[in-house]
Design a protein around this motif. Structure first.
Motif, PDB file in Angstrom:
ATOM      1  N   LYS A  94      50.247  40.074  38.830  1.00 56.16           N
ATOM      2  CA  LYS A  94      49.004  40.768  39.523  1.00 56.16           C
ATOM      3  C   LYS A  94      47.895  40.971  38.692  1.00 56.16           C
ATOM      4  N   ILE A  95      48.506  41.549  37.313  1.00 52.66           N
ATOM      5  CA  ILE A  95      47.319  41.761  36.373  1.00 52.66           C
ATOM      6  C   ILE A  95      46.334  40.416  35.844  1.00 52.66           C
ATOM      7  N   GLN A  96      47.265  39.432  35.918  1.00 50.37           N
ATOM      8  CA  GLN A  96      46.845  38.192  35.238  1.00 50.37           C
ATOM      9  C   GLN A  96      46.006  37.691  36.586  1.00 50.37           C
ATOM     10  N   GLU A  97      46.318  37.656  37.822  1.00 51.19           N
ATOM     11  CA  GLU A  97      45.451  37.335  38.791  1.00 51.19           C
ATOM     12  C   GLU A  97      43.970  37.891  38.970  1.00 51.19           C
ATOM     13  N   LEU A  98      44.100  39.466  38.799  1.00 50.20           N
ATOM     14  CA  LEU A  98      42.962  40.159  38.799  1.00 50.20           C
ATOM     15  C   LEU A  98      42.112  39.869  37.734  1.00 50.20           C
ATOM     16  N   ALA A  99      42.503  39.726  36.367  1.00 52.08           N
ATOM     17  CA  ALA A  99      41.875  39.255  35.351  1.00 52.08           C
ATOM     18  C   ALA A  99      41.088  38.299  35.594  1.00 52.08           C
ATOM     19  N   ALA A 100      41.839  37.132  36.143  1.00 49.64           N
ATOM     20  CA  ALA A 100      41.187  35.665  36.267  1.00 49.64           C
ATOM     21  C   ALA A 100      40.110  35.993  37.227  1.00 49.64           C
ATOM     22  N   GLN A 101      40.106  36.927  38.211  1.00 42.68           N
ATOM     23  CA  GLN A 101      39.007  36.892  38.963  1.00 42.68           C
ATOM     24  C   GLN A 101      37.941  37.716  38.357  1.00 42.68           C
ATOM     25  N   GLY A 102      37.840  38.065  37.175  1.00 42.52           N
ATOM     26  CA  GLY A 102      36.566  38.606  36.336  1.00 42.52           C
ATOM     27  C   GLY A 102      36.438  40.135  36.675  1.00 42.52           C
ATOM     28  N   LEU A 103      37.577  40.900  37.445  1.00 46.05           N
ATOM     29  CA  LEU A 103      37.543  42.086  37.416  1.00 46.05           C
ATOM     30  C   LEU A 103      37.016  42.853  36.229  1.00 46.05           C
ATOM     31  N   SER A 104      36.640  44.045  36.449  1.00 46.37           N
ATOM     32  CA  SER A 104      36.567  45.050  35.280  1.00 46.37           C
ATOM     33  C   SER A 104      37.977  45.602  34.789  1.00 46.37           C
TER      34      SER A 104
END
Length: 276
Positions: free
Chosen positions: A127-137
């Motif tokens: 989940k962290i990897q997915e969210l980081a890939a989306q460019g979230l802060s």
């Protein structure tokens, strides 16, 4: 933003520099030997040794310096530890976070008590990897992961209780009776991160069916499932097949338990992390 994910080895993940993922090993100990849960560990040799060992055994958490070393020079860090109710790894990571942020005031560490072990931690890492890939802060990822944890769970099946008996977590008499009667213990990681027995099943087929039933009781409706096994690919595949029969589009991946999870699950044990 320079992001790094650091998880202790209870996550059944190894260091992957390309993914900015670092594994911090726990250690398994007996009066005779020590096993470091890193990529060099021969897990099969360890489980065979422990199956015949009669003395006390246990696990040792990484030191706070081990965590700091793993943080390296990252600006934003997500640190994930096995449930604080089973190990001191989370507390070591907390000390490391405080030290790191004091030494580098411009850097931040988001510390996660998984309240679980094994494949549920895999889900959090993904989940962290997915969210980081989306460019979230960093802050957005922290908030989203905290909410995500509310719907992830762990169910497990144990064929042997020998190591749990050897380190004082269950009665040796209970462990012996379970082995003699072919009793499989099925349970979950509770909301407070303890191991909670839910059912006892005579034989593996019934135990695996009980795992699926418990998943559905915890509102599993076809989301992600990560199944990790200790030399029981056949049993893991049976669970996967049961899930896919009921939920054909489910995202189910089978992996293996590493040292720490193999120590507790023992040969034949299965852990399943899933989205409820």
């Amino acid at each position: 933003m320079n992001i790094k994910i650091v998880a202790d080895s209870s996550a059944n993940l190894r260091t992957n520099v390309e993914q900015n993922l670092i594994s911090v090993p726990l250690t398994l100990r007996t009066d005779e030997r020590e096993f470091v849960d890193d990529a060099s560990l021969n897990i099969e040799e360890m489980t065979d040794y422990l199956a015949n060992y009669k003395g006390k055994s246990g696990s040792a958490c990484p030191s706070s310096q081990d965590w700091v070393d793993a943080f390296g020079d990252a600006e934003r860090i997500f640190a994930i530890a096995i449930t604080s109710n089973l190990s001191g790894s989370f507390n070591s990571a907390r000390v490391a976070k405080e030290q790191y942020e004091e030494d580098y005031p411009d850097r931040k560490v988001f510390l996660i008590d998984s309240l679980s072990a094994g494949p549920e931690l895999k889900l959090i890492v993904e989940k962290i990897q997915e969210l980081a890939a989306q460019g979230l802060s960093f802050e957005e990822i922290c908030n989203a992961v905290t909410k995500y944890q509310e719907k992830t769970h762990l169910v497990f099946m144990l064929k042997s209780l020998t190591n749990l008996a050897n380190n004082g977590r269950v009665s040796p008499a209970v462990a012996k009776i379970a082995g003699l009667l072919n009793i499989h213990v099925v349970g979950i990681a509770s909301e407070v991160g303890t191991l909670e027995q839910k059912e006892k099943a005579r034989g593996e087929k019934k135990a695996i069916a009980a795992m699926k039933k418990i998943m559905e009781e915890l509102k599993y409706v076809g989301g992600k499932v990560r199944i990790d096994h200790c030399f029981n690919l056949e049993g893991a595949q049976q669970l996967k097949d049961l899930i896919l029969t009921a939920f054909p589009s489910a995202d189910v991946i089978i992996g293996e338990n590493f040292g720490l999870c193999s120590f507790y699950a023992e040969r034949g044990g299965i852990l399943a992390g899933f989205e409820g």
